[in-house]
Enzyme design. Structure first.
Site, short mmCIF file in Angstrom:
data_model
loop_
_atom_site.label_atom_id
_atom_site.label_comp_id
_atom_site.label_asym_id
_atom_site.label_seq_id
_atom_site.Cartn_x
_atom_site.Cartn_y
_atom_site.Cartn_z
N ASP A 232 -26.21 -23.38 61.60
CA ASP A 232 -26.69 -24.35 62.58
C ASP A 232 -26.90 -23.60 63.91
OD1 ASP A 232 -27.16 -26.89 63.86
OD2 ASP A 232 -25.14 -26.75 64.67
N LYS A 233 -27.72 -24.14 64.81
CA LYS A 233 -27.98 -23.42 66.06
C LYS A 233 -27.00 -23.80 67.17
CE LYS A 233 -31.29 -24.57 68.97
NZ LYS A 233 -30.60 -24.67 70.29
N THR B 210 -32.14 -25.93 62.21
CA THR B 210 -31.98 -26.67 63.47
C THR B 210 -32.96 -27.84 63.58
OG1 THR B 210 -32.07 -26.47 65.88
CG2 THR B 210 -33.53 -25.05 64.64
N GLY B 211 -32.58 -28.81 64.38
CA GLY B 211 -33.46 -29.94 64.65
C GLY B 211 -34.42 -29.67 65.79
N LYS C 201 -31.17 -32.15 56.31
CA LYS C 201 -30.48 -30.85 56.24
C LYS C 201 -29.88 -30.65 54.85
CE LYS C 201 -29.30 -29.69 61.02
NZ LYS C 201 -28.22 -29.31 61.95
#
Length: 313
Positions: free
Chosen positions: A8-9, A158-159, A186
């Site tokens: 994840d970022k 990431t979103g 995800k």
């Protein structure tokens, strides 16, 4: 056996302490910061705290808000003074039919600087922009490099929009980027990676939106200091918020497995020789084992196995 690590970022690669870097008012008749503050103070999103901190420093007002709604993967909205306000990502442009090229160019330029751009709209018209930057953790670059040197594929999930994601990925050395992903999708991305990967897939995250992905992956790793949902959904919880500990987990697991194999080999090898001698099979050749020596040898075998296990420290 991990061959792919999905990161994840926000809060994983980055520090998870975002701050507002740009505040742009397009419609000066609207108190954009007060609107943003009013909506974000009710949100639990990591970026919300950055906006609230920025607004407090500017001594911004808070309005009364009705019909507060969270829109998954988009942002939040509410009714303030009979007007509908929205703050979130630029995905809303397609939904509202906004096609201002100058505005889109401005957002793209900010995104290429690694900033997350939030759009503020009033009655489906853009009234302001807020750009937020989350600094990269000092150890993220070395952690990604070390994982790649081990032959592990590193993916950033990431979103954020693709421009922001690519900028952050290039800074830390990640080649595989999947951006603009909704929290609910995800899980599908993890399943796809699992179907393509020869080994196991590990997911590393810290937020509520990572929970499904963490439970779906072969190995879920939660970053220390993450949300309670992420911690409960993972198989391993890191005590520190440091990507280098992901590498340490993999190294430790390999060391433990090698130690187990070594202990099994020496225990069986050692005992097989001792049993042959103790059973008297070689007595005809004048070779025998005194029971007292056999007892001592058995103790030495146990001590050897324990000492070998302690080398993991």
């Amino acid at each position: 056996s991990v061959k792919t690590v999905v990161l994840d970022k926000t809060g994983t690669i980055t520090e998870g302490k975002p701050r507002v870097t740009d505040y742009i008012v397009i419609d000066k008749t609207v108190d954009v910061l007060a609107v943003a503050y009013t909506l974000e103070i009710m949100s639990e999103h990591p970026l919300a705290s950055a906006i609230c901190d920025f607004a407090r420093k500017k001594y911004s007002d808070i309005f009364d808000c009705d019909d507060y709604t969270q829109i998954d993967g988009f942002g939040i909205k509410g009714i303030i003074n009979n007007d509908e306000y929205y703050i979130g990502n630029d995905k809303i442009f397609n939904k509202y039919g906004i096609t201002d090229k100058k505005l889109l160019h401005q957002i793209n330029m900010l995104s290429k600087e690694g900033k997350t751009v939030l759009v503020v709209t009033k009655n489906k018209e853009v009234v302001g922009l807020l750009a937020i930057k989350d600094p990269i953790k000092p150890t993220s670059i070395s952690a990604v490099k070390a994982l790649k040197e081990k032959g592990i594929k590193v993916v950033m999930l990431t979103g954020d929009n693709i421009d922001t994601a690519n900028t952050i990925a290039s800074e830390v050395g990640i080649d595989n980027v999947i951006a603009g992903v909704l929290p609910t999708t995800k899980q599908a991305v993890i399943k796809e990676e699992m179907s393509k990967c020869d080994g196991l897939v590990a997911m590393v995250g810290d937020g509520v939106n990572d929970a499904l992905a963490l439970t779906t992956a072969d190995l879920g790793i939660a970053i220390g200091g993450g949300s309670d949902v992420a911690l409960e959904s993972s198989d391993i919880v890191l005590l520190r918020s440091d990507l280098l500990d992901v590498l340490n987990v993999i190294n430790l697991s390999k060391r433990v497995l090698n130690t187990i194999k070594g202990n099994l080999f020496w225990a069986f090898f050692y005992n097989c020789i001792g049993i042959i001698l103790a059973s008297g099979l070689l007595y005809g050749f004048g070779i025998k084992l005194n029971p007292m020596i056999g007892s001592l040898a058995m103790s030495c075998s146990s001590v050897f196995v324990v000492c070998n296990a302690l080398t993991i420290n």
